[in-house]
Motif scaffolding. Sequence first.
Motif, PDB file in Angstrom:
ATOM      1  N   PRO A 103      82.396 -28.355 -17.404  1.00 41.66           N
ATOM      2  CA  PRO A 103      81.005 -28.812 -17.420  1.00 41.66           C
ATOM      3  C   PRO A 103      80.132 -28.142 -16.352  1.00 41.66           C
ATOM      4  N   ARG A 104      80.740 -27.527 -15.345  1.00 40.42           N
ATOM      5  CA  ARG A 104      79.956 -26.842 -14.308  1.00 40.42           C
ATOM      6  C   ARG A 104      79.492 -25.460 -14.752  1.00 40.42           C
ATOM      7  N   VAL A 105      80.097 -24.933 -15.806  1.00 45.38           N
ATOM      8  CA  VAL A 105      79.779 -23.591 -16.293  1.00 45.38           C
ATOM      9  C   VAL A 105      78.639 -23.681 -17.299  1.00 45.38           C
ATOM     10  N   THR A 106      77.610 -22.884 -17.073  1.00 46.82           N
ATOM     11  CA  THR A 106      76.461 -22.883 -17.972  1.00 46.82           C
ATOM     12  C   THR A 106      76.295 -21.515 -18.624  1.00 46.82           C
ATOM     13  N   PHE A 107      75.585 -21.526 -19.734  1.00 49.09           N
ATOM     14  CA  PHE A 107      75.370 -20.304 -20.505  1.00 49.09           C
ATOM     15  C   PHE A 107      73.881 -20.046 -20.697  1.00 49.09           C
ATOM     16  N   ASN A 108      73.519 -18.781 -20.692  1.00 49.65           N
ATOM     17  CA  ASN A 108      72.198 -18.349 -21.132  1.00 49.65           C
ATOM     18  C   ASN A 108      72.329 -17.959 -22.588  1.00 49.65           C
ATOM     19  N   SER A 109      71.224 -17.991 -23.303  1.00 47.75           N
ATOM     20  CA  SER A 109      71.269 -17.526 -24.690  1.00 47.75           C
ATOM     21  C   SER A 109      69.972 -16.790 -25.011  1.00 47.75           C
ATOM     22  N   ALA A 110      70.122 -15.791 -25.853  1.00 45.45           N
ATOM     23  CA  ALA A 110      68.961 -15.024 -26.296  1.00 45.45           C
ATOM     24  C   ALA A 110      68.187 -15.846 -27.319  1.00 45.45           C
ATOM     25  N   SER A 111      66.887 -15.742 -27.242  1.00 45.05           N
ATOM     26  CA  SER A 111      66.034 -16.382 -28.243  1.00 45.05           C
ATOM     27  C   SER A 111      66.017 -15.530 -29.498  1.00 45.05           C
ATOM     28  N   GLU A 112      65.560 -16.119 -30.573  1.00 43.74           N
ATOM     29  CA  GLU A 112      65.396 -15.370 -31.813  1.00 43.74           C
ATOM     30  C   GLU A 112      64.473 -14.181 -31.551  1.00 43.74           C
TER      31      GLU A 112
END
Length: 127
Positions: free
Chosen positions: A77-86
């Motif tokens: 739960p401490r690990v976060t992700f970035n994500s590309a937008s459409e």
Amino acid sequence: EGCAITVSLIRRTMCPLLHVDYANQRAFCTLLGRGTEWLADPKAPEVEATVSVIQKAMQHQDYTTANNLKEKLIMDPRVTFNSASERETVLIRGAKWPGFEAEAPLHRSPQLSHQDKFRLVVKVDGV
């Protein structure tokens, strides 16, 4: 020198596990749907040591250990992700980038939900 271009209509999650790309460099653009995800802070203490062990395991072709540790990272739960937008383009140096082989970034395809019936993705690999 050139590039290889692939356009894919993806109806299922292609690469849900964290992985590196075995290319010199790659550009992704999800024209429709959710974009590629990557570790938000690969240098965070809770991430960096695990990523280092994953990279060493992959270099030694110990994929069982690498995959188990990747799953552990995803579930932490401490690990976060970035994500590309459409329609946002993501540039990635791959595992074949000279001098960068052990440091290619871990990333993954997003999970498709019931609302997301598909993704339309353009991939450009430098060759």
